[in-house]
Motif scaffolding. Structure first.
Motif, short mmCIF file in Angstrom:
data_model
loop_
_atom_site.label_atom_id
_atom_site.label_comp_id
_atom_site.label_asym_id
_atom_site.label_seq_id
_atom_site.Cartn_x
_atom_site.Cartn_y
_atom_site.Cartn_z
N LEU A 1 6.54 -1.07 -3.85
CA LEU A 1 5.97 -2.40 -4.23
C LEU A 1 5.95 -3.31 -3.39
O LEU A 1 5.22 -4.29 -3.29
N ILE A 2 7.22 -3.31 -2.73
CA ILE A 2 7.33 -4.55 -1.69
C ILE A 2 6.38 -4.25 -0.53
O ILE A 2 5.51 -5.45 -0.26
N GLY A 3 6.15 -3.08 -0.04
CA GLY A 3 5.05 -2.55 0.73
C GLY A 3 3.71 -2.93 0.38
O GLY A 3 2.93 -3.87 0.80
N THR A 4 3.45 -2.98 -1.03
CA THR A 4 2.11 -3.01 -1.78
C THR A 4 1.97 -4.69 -1.64
O THR A 4 0.92 -5.09 -1.50
N PHE A 5 2.88 -5.53 -1.76
CA PHE A 5 2.72 -6.81 -2.15
C PHE A 5 2.35 -7.27 -0.84
O PHE A 5 1.50 -8.14 -0.61
N ASN A 6 3.14 -6.88 0.25
CA ASN A 6 2.63 -7.60 1.65
C ASN A 6 1.10 -6.93 2.29
O ASN A 6 0.75 -7.63 2.90
N ALA A 7 1.10 -5.77 1.74
CA ALA A 7 -0.42 -5.15 2.09
C ALA A 7 -1.53 -5.91 1.60
O ALA A 7 -2.75 -6.38 2.21
N ALA B 1 -3.45 2.18 3.32
CA ALA B 1 -4.15 1.38 2.85
C ALA B 1 -5.94 1.91 2.99
O ALA B 1 -6.57 1.61 2.05
N PRO B 2 -6.29 1.90 4.22
CA PRO B 2 -7.51 2.70 4.43
C PRO B 2 -8.06 3.46 3.51
O PRO B 2 -9.27 3.42 3.24
N SER B 3 -7.26 4.56 3.27
CA SER B 3 -7.65 5.87 2.29
C SER B 3 -7.63 5.36 0.81
O SER B 3 -8.37 6.16 0.41
N VAL B 4 -6.90 4.53 0.50
CA VAL B 4 -6.50 4.45 -0.92
C VAL B 4 -6.88 2.91 -1.42
O VAL B 4 -7.11 2.89 -2.81
N SER B 5 -7.24 2.04 -0.54
CA SER B 5 -7.50 0.77 -0.58
C SER B 5 -6.37 -0.07 -1.30
O SER B 5 -5.31 0.58 -1.92
N VAL B 6 -6.09 -1.18 -1.20
CA VAL B 6 -5.13 -2.07 -1.61
C VAL B 6 -5.11 -2.37 -3.15
O VAL B 6 -5.90 -3.23 -3.48
N GLN B 7 -4.21 -1.78 -3.90
CA GLN B 7 -4.08 -1.77 -5.28
C GLN B 7 -2.69 -1.47 -5.76
O GLN B 7 -1.94 -0.90 -4.92
N PRO B 8 -2.29 -1.98 -6.83
CA PRO B 8 -0.75 -1.95 -7.37
C PRO B 8 -0.09 -0.63 -7.24
O PRO B 8 1.06 -0.45 -6.81
N ASN B 9 -0.89 0.60 -7.34
CA ASN B 9 -0.19 1.63 -7.37
C ASN B 9 -0.50 2.70 -6.13
O ASN B 9 -0.43 3.71 -6.24
N MET B 10 -0.91 1.84 -5.06
CA MET B 10 -1.23 2.48 -3.85
C MET B 10 -0.10 3.30 -3.08
O MET B 10 -0.35 4.48 -2.43
N MET B 11 1.15 2.96 -3.40
CA MET B 11 2.41 3.53 -2.66
C MET B 11 2.94 4.58 -3.56
O MET B 11 3.95 4.85 -3.32
N LEU B 12 2.49 4.84 -4.56
CA LEU B 12 3.03 5.49 -5.72
C LEU B 12 3.61 7.23 -5.07
O LEU B 12 4.78 7.69 -5.12
N ASN B 13 2.47 7.62 -4.49
CA ASN B 13 2.43 9.13 -3.82
C ASN B 13 3.53 9.01 -2.69
O ASN B 13 4.49 9.75 -2.61
#
Lengths: 349, 292
Positions: B41-47, B209-221
């Motif tokens: 989520l830290i990564g997601t936030f900065n993305a 990000a390009p494949s899943v777009s920037v959204q809160p659970n983009m980094m789940l996987n």
């Protein structure tokens, strides 16, 4: 005046020190009053749902407390087993089995998987064990979402027939209140079961194991059997939570059982209180109740920030759980009383 | 053959992304003694920060990536000073739940700053640039991700192995109290570790990000795979999780293509569990010595 106060506190104290069941039964009765408040229109039906979820998740968290608090083991696969309880009950009910049999079969299957993890935990420990249980949770989640028997998005369970003669449906509020009373009754039963477990030889052995495995082994505690007991109990509690979910919500989603839920259950134990039965309920209330009942209405979307801050603050100030607040209060109370009595004796001297 | 080549490069790319995330997790695990569930989520936030500047002001992808890396550094420092350092004395399990608290704060901050819509983020090198290898298109963006990640991780290993600061990191990881007594600035080491981990997580987030777009659970996987990679490789070395990340990426891609999407994952996870039974501390891990 003081003697009256003294007498009163002694009475109250004596009452609560009395028979162990009385506290749990009183506690359960108090929680059962919540639907009445709904009856009188003090709280909405959504609020009743939140309280029901707190009761359900308390059962799950109690099981995890046996692992975390008493045995010093950790599981990140809890959500998978809650899902097993809800979905398994749904599948067996849809196959036409009576509710009691469906619940029993589900619990037995989950307990078998729990025993497997117990065996596994003999070899693997620490963070490796935590992630290994996460593997199990993920495997279960993949199975739920992909196998047709679980209905893709969710299983509709519908009205549940108890003991073969009375049927309760979640939709009309009157019947939902009965369902609420039933799940609270199960929670009280599980609390009493846990009380007995931790005050027995097993509980002492688990505690010894969590402090020092080598010392416990030297005292004749079999690590294999007690790790099995710990994991099987935790799984059974989680699965019972899942069955209660099936009973109250009466449909079971397949996608909700993620790592997040497992983390929240751990948070309930950590924030509420390690090794404390009431603390677990308090933790469930802090983690699920306060954000949804209070913060969500005050702040809307941003309420997550406050819940996060709340978790961190509680952990920083009460590292052994928020239940310690009550011990602190009791300490202040006793200190105050002591001060008053010494003052009185000073005056008489 | 075409499919094989495509899968091969694809796995190298996802493996690099997993490895970046896993390296961040193990860095924090070694220096702060906690499993950082907030890494993703830290990564997601900065993305989100990068995507916001890109969409709002139309800045260049590379420029917004630099901004995101800078904010990642700040996020790491802030989290360490405000939250992790005061929690130094709480027990390891509670510390993990502190990172859950960080997750919730970030989840609340995202809609507050960036709204609830998923944001689009382009790849660093537009996907129309590429070369054909045995019939499969190899995009320059894939090459860029692989080369940058490998170079970055190589530089980090060199840094950890051969510089004074790297030595300080290694001794802090091995025993914090003793290193403090020896005059190692453990506080700064932990702070820089958090900052580095945040940057690694942000890079991983920008790459997916390009494949899943920037959204809160983009980094789940990615985060799950990073945890699995750490376990497979062993948390006691820095190289283990990286190797584990590539193994998991290859295994998941190939099984899901040649066997099936779901059962591939189940098969990979189960075989790792069996592997763990025989080697409980991962590929490179050593059994820690225990004092009774």
């Amino acid at each position: 005046m003081l003697t009256i106060l003294d007498n009163f506190t002694k009475r109250v104290h004596g009452f609560f020190q009395g028979h162990v069941y009385r506290n749990y039964l009183l506690f359960g009765a108090a929680v059962m009053m919540i639907p009445l408040m709904h009856n009188f229109g003090i709280i909405g039906s959504g609020t009743l749902g939140i309280w029901a979820y707190i009761v359900i998740i308390t059962v799950v968290a109690l099981g995890l407390n046996i692992l975390l608090g008493f045995s010093g083991l950790i599981s990140l696969g809890t959500a998978g087993f809650v899902g097993a309880g809800a979905l398994g009950t749904g599948v067996f009910l849809n196959m036409g089995l009576p509710f009691e049999l469906a619940a029993l079969l589900t619990i037995l299957i989950a307990a078998a998987i729990g025993a497997l993890i117990g065996f596994f935990s003999l070899r693997v420990e620490g963070i490796y064990l935590a992630i290994a249980t996460l593997f199990v949770g993920e495997i279960l989640r993949q199975i739920y979402t992909q196998i047709e028997i679980f209905g893709g998005q969710m299983i509709n369970i519908g009205a549940i027939r108890f003991l073969g003669f009375f049927t309760l449906n979640a939709n009309p509020p009157s019947e939902r209140r009965f369902l609420f009373v039933i799940i609270v009754a199960v929670m009280v039963l599980m609390m009493i079961a846990m009380h007995h477990l931790v005050h027995s030889k097993t509980g002492r052995a688990l505690l010894a194991m969590s402090r020092s495995q080598a010392a416990a082994q030297a005292m004749g505690v079999s690590i294999l059997s007690y790790r099995l007991i710990a994991f099987v109990t935790a799984t059974v509690f989680a699965t019972v939570g899942g069955v209660l979910y099936a009973v109250y919500i009466q449909n079971a989603p397949t996608t909700a059982w993620t790592l997040d839920l497992s983390l929240f259950v751990i948070a309930m134990v950590v924030v509420g209180g390690f090794k404390s039965i009431y603390g677990t309920f308090l933790g469930a209330f802090i983690i699920h109740g306060i954000p949804n009942l209070i913060l969500a209405e005050l702040f809307g979307d941003v309420s997550y920030i406050f819940s996060g801050v709340l978790i961190i603050v509680v952990i920083l100030f009460y590292p052994y759980g928020a239940i310690q607040v009550f011990y602190d209060v009791r300490k202040w109370f006793h200190k105050g009383r002591l001060k008053l009595t010494t003052k009185r004796s000073d005056r008489s001297a | 053959m075409t499919e094989f080549v495509r899968l091969f490069f694809n796995s190298l790319q996802t493996g690099s992304i997993f490895a970046l995330a896993a390296l961040g997790i193990v860095l924090i695990f070694r220096t702060s003694r906690t499993t950082n569930f907030a890494q993703g989520l830290i990564g997601t936030f900065n993305a989100y920060v990068a995507a916001y500047f890109l969409l709002r002001f139309g800045w260049n992808v590379w420029l917004v990536a630099l901004i995101a890396i800078f904010t990642a550094f700040l996020t790491g420092v802030i989290i360490d000073t405000l939250i992790i350092r005061p929690a130094a004395k709480v027990n390891p399990i509670s510390k993990q739940i502190v990172t859950l608290g960080i997750i919730m704060i970030l989840v609340g901050l995202i809609p507050f700053f960036f709204g609830v819509q998923p944001l689009l983020f382009p790849s660093f090198i537009p996907s129309r640039f590429g070369i054909d290898i045995l019939g499969a298109t190899l995009r320059y963006n894939t090459v860029f991700i692989i080369v940058l990640s490998v170079a970055l991780m190589g530089a980090m290993f060199w840094f950890i192995q051969y510089t004074r600061w790297g030595l300080a990191t290694r001794v802090t990881a091995s025993n914090e109290t003793t290193s403090k007594l020896m005059g190692v600035p453990t506080k700064s080491v932990t702070m820089v570790s958090w900052a580095t981990a945040a940057i690694l997580g942000t890079l991983a987030a920008l790459f997916v990000a390009p494949s899943v777009s920037v959204q809160p659970n983009m980094m789940l996987n990615v985060q799950l795979s990073a945890f699995f990679a750490g376990t497979l490789g062993g948390f006691s070395t820095f190289i283990g999780p990286v190797v584990g990340a590539y193994i998991i990426a290859f295994a998941r891609n190939f099984t899901s293509f040649y066997i099936s999407d779901i059962w591939g994952n189940v098969l990979v996870y189960s075989s790792i569990l069996v592997f763990l039974y025989f080697k409980p501390y991962g590929l490179f891990g050593k059994k820690p010595t225990k004092k009774v």
